[in-house]
Design an enzyme around this catalytic site. Sequence first.
Site, PDB file in Angstrom:
ATOM      1  N   LYS A 194       0.850  -1.204   0.000  1.00  0.00           N
ATOM      2  CA  LYS A 194       0.000   0.000   0.000  1.00  0.00           C
ATOM      3  C   LYS A 194       0.881   1.248   0.000  1.00  0.00           C
ATOM      4  O   LYS A 194       2.078   1.172   0.315  1.00  0.00           O
ATOM      5  CB  LYS A 194      -0.891  -0.018   1.237  1.00  0.00           C
ATOM      6  CG  LYS A 194      -0.130  -0.100   2.558  1.00  0.00           C
ATOM      7  CD  LYS A 194      -1.047  -0.481   3.714  1.00  0.00           C
ATOM      8  CE  LYS A 194      -0.281  -0.493   5.033  1.00  0.00           C
ATOM      9  NZ  LYS A 194      -1.099  -0.933   6.148  1.00  0.00           N
ATOM     10  N   TYR A 221      14.550  31.630   3.218  1.00  0.00           N
ATOM     11  CA  TYR A 221      13.311  32.276   3.658  1.00  0.00           C
ATOM     12  C   TYR A 221      13.427  32.690   5.119  1.00  0.00           C
ATOM     13  O   TYR A 221      13.931  31.932   5.954  1.00  0.00           O
ATOM     14  CB  TYR A 221      12.145  31.304   3.536  1.00  0.00           C
ATOM     15  CG  TYR A 221      11.657  31.090   2.111  1.00  0.00           C
ATOM     16  CD1 TYR A 221      11.212  32.167   1.339  1.00  0.00           C
ATOM     17  CD2 TYR A 221      11.620  29.821   1.567  1.00  0.00           C
ATOM     18  CE1 TYR A 221      10.748  31.964   0.045  1.00  0.00           C
ATOM     19  CE2 TYR A 221      11.153  29.602   0.278  1.00  0.00           C
ATOM     20  CZ  TYR A 221      10.724  30.692  -0.479  1.00  0.00           C
ATOM     21  OH  TYR A 221      10.267  30.488  -1.756  1.00  0.00           O
TER      22      TYR A 221
HETATM   23  C1  LIG Z   1      -0.326  -1.780   6.850  1.00  0.00           C
HETATM   24  C2  LIG Z   1      -0.859  -3.059   7.348  1.00  0.00           C
HETATM   25  C3  LIG Z   1      -0.011  -4.162   7.490  1.00  0.00           C
HETATM   26  C4  LIG Z   1       1.496  -4.069   7.355  1.00  0.00           C
HETATM   27  O1  LIG Z   1       2.005  -3.480   8.528  1.00  0.00           O
HETATM   28  P1  LIG Z   1       3.557  -3.364   8.871  1.00  0.00           P
HETATM   29  O2  LIG Z   1       3.573  -3.016  10.316  1.00  0.00           O
HETATM   30  O3  LIG Z   1       4.125  -2.295   8.027  1.00  0.00           O
HETATM   31  O4  LIG Z   1       4.181  -4.687   8.599  1.00  0.00           O
HETATM   32  C5  LIG Z   1      -0.592  -5.371   7.824  1.00  0.00           C
HETATM   33  N1  LIG Z   1      -1.932  -5.481   8.037  1.00  0.00           N
HETATM   34  C6  LIG Z   1      -2.757  -4.432   7.929  1.00  0.00           C
HETATM   35  C7  LIG Z   1      -4.208  -4.620   8.188  1.00  0.00           C
HETATM   36  C8  LIG Z   1      -2.255  -3.189   7.602  1.00  0.00           C
HETATM   37  O5  LIG Z   1      -3.087  -2.141   7.516  1.00  0.00           O
END
Ligand SMILES: *Cc1c(COP(=O)(O)O)cnc(C)c1O
Length: 380
Positions: free
Chosen positions: A45, A272
């Site tokens: 993601k 700035y």
């Molecule tokens: C983002 C997410 C993961 C992965 O999490 P990490 O801590 O980065 O390994 C796994 N399960 C769900 C439901 C998530 O939202």
Amino acid sequence: MAMLKKTASERGRAWIELDRQALKNNADVLKSLLPPGCELMPAVKAEAYGHGGAIISRELNRMGIHSFCVACASEGVKLRRSGVRGTILILGYTHPQDFDLLRRWDLTQTVLDYPYALSLNSFGKKLKVHLGIDTGMRRLGERCENIDRICEIFQMENLKIKGIYTHLCAADDSSDRGMEFTEKQIRSFYGTIGRLRDRGIVCPKVHMLASSGILNYPKYAGDYARVGIALYGVLSTSADWEKCGLPLKPVLSLKARVTSIKNMYQGEHAGYGLDFTAQRNTKAAVLSIGYADGLPRCLSNGAGSVLINGRRAPVIGRICMDQTTVDATDIPDLQVGDEAVLIGRSGSEEITAMDLAGQAGTITNEILSRLGSRLERILI
Ligand SMILES: *Cc1c(COP(=O)(O)O)cnc(C)c1O
């Protein structure tokens, strides 16, 4: 005009280098912690935590990994359009107006709770889903004790239930409270699965672990481990990293160019708001990267630094949207076109995403996932 050094590569303004071998190493290390039969289901993601969703997922495909999770339908569609094969599970909400995308692109949707199951079912065509179970995080999933409702979801005619999962929310917490809570979540989840079995419902694929779960509770993995941050070779904080002790390697380096060199006299200001005043005659190097690329603006005024030719150069003045200036007075042989390393190694020095997260008062997940879309991503 100064020419690019021969040693400098062909890359342009600001870019991300992805270390293919580090990714493979991390996948192997993490897989080795899990019981046989449990597969990695990488969380790709948010553009694979800023690394580049398509480039990372395709590389994982080549390594034989064929299950992924994303946050939303558009991320899943993007992966399919770039040729990613296998299961793509959407962890979050898809609006009913986008349900047709699930079928068109063969995406698997999470059932967020009972009302959402009704909504998915009323789409009227078969949809592949994994059922989310809430065991204590109180975010997504139907509450684990609502067995009647969960059974009803299993009876819905348009839902093809391919998996069932929960999410641990304190698996990184080694205090008594954290460990007791996590063990309770695990018991509740497997308890629900047992009660479904008693009613004749055999659960398909079962999963619950994210990165910290893999590190701390690997034996409960089930069929998939939804690994995110650890696969990219970092952990959320330096403290997590210190107690982990695994040979994980950072996949990502972030680099930009020295675009011009300004010789400033003592007492002159820069940037700035005139925040910087030269305490000595100063050689300032302007870099082609800014906060719109994901460099946190709170690293301004010496809070952060970069590496050039193996030496540290602190940020001077305020980080701009597209540019950053550093104090390069002590950098030997500084030339326009030199590489500046914002995350990664230069000579014997290293800046990690965990260093940046510490300086910015956040976790690596946020630093990485906010790296901008105009950075080029290159697999090396
Ligand atoms: C983002 C997410 C993961 C992965 O999490 P990490 O801590 O980065 O390994 C796994 N399960 C769900 C439901 C998530 O939202």
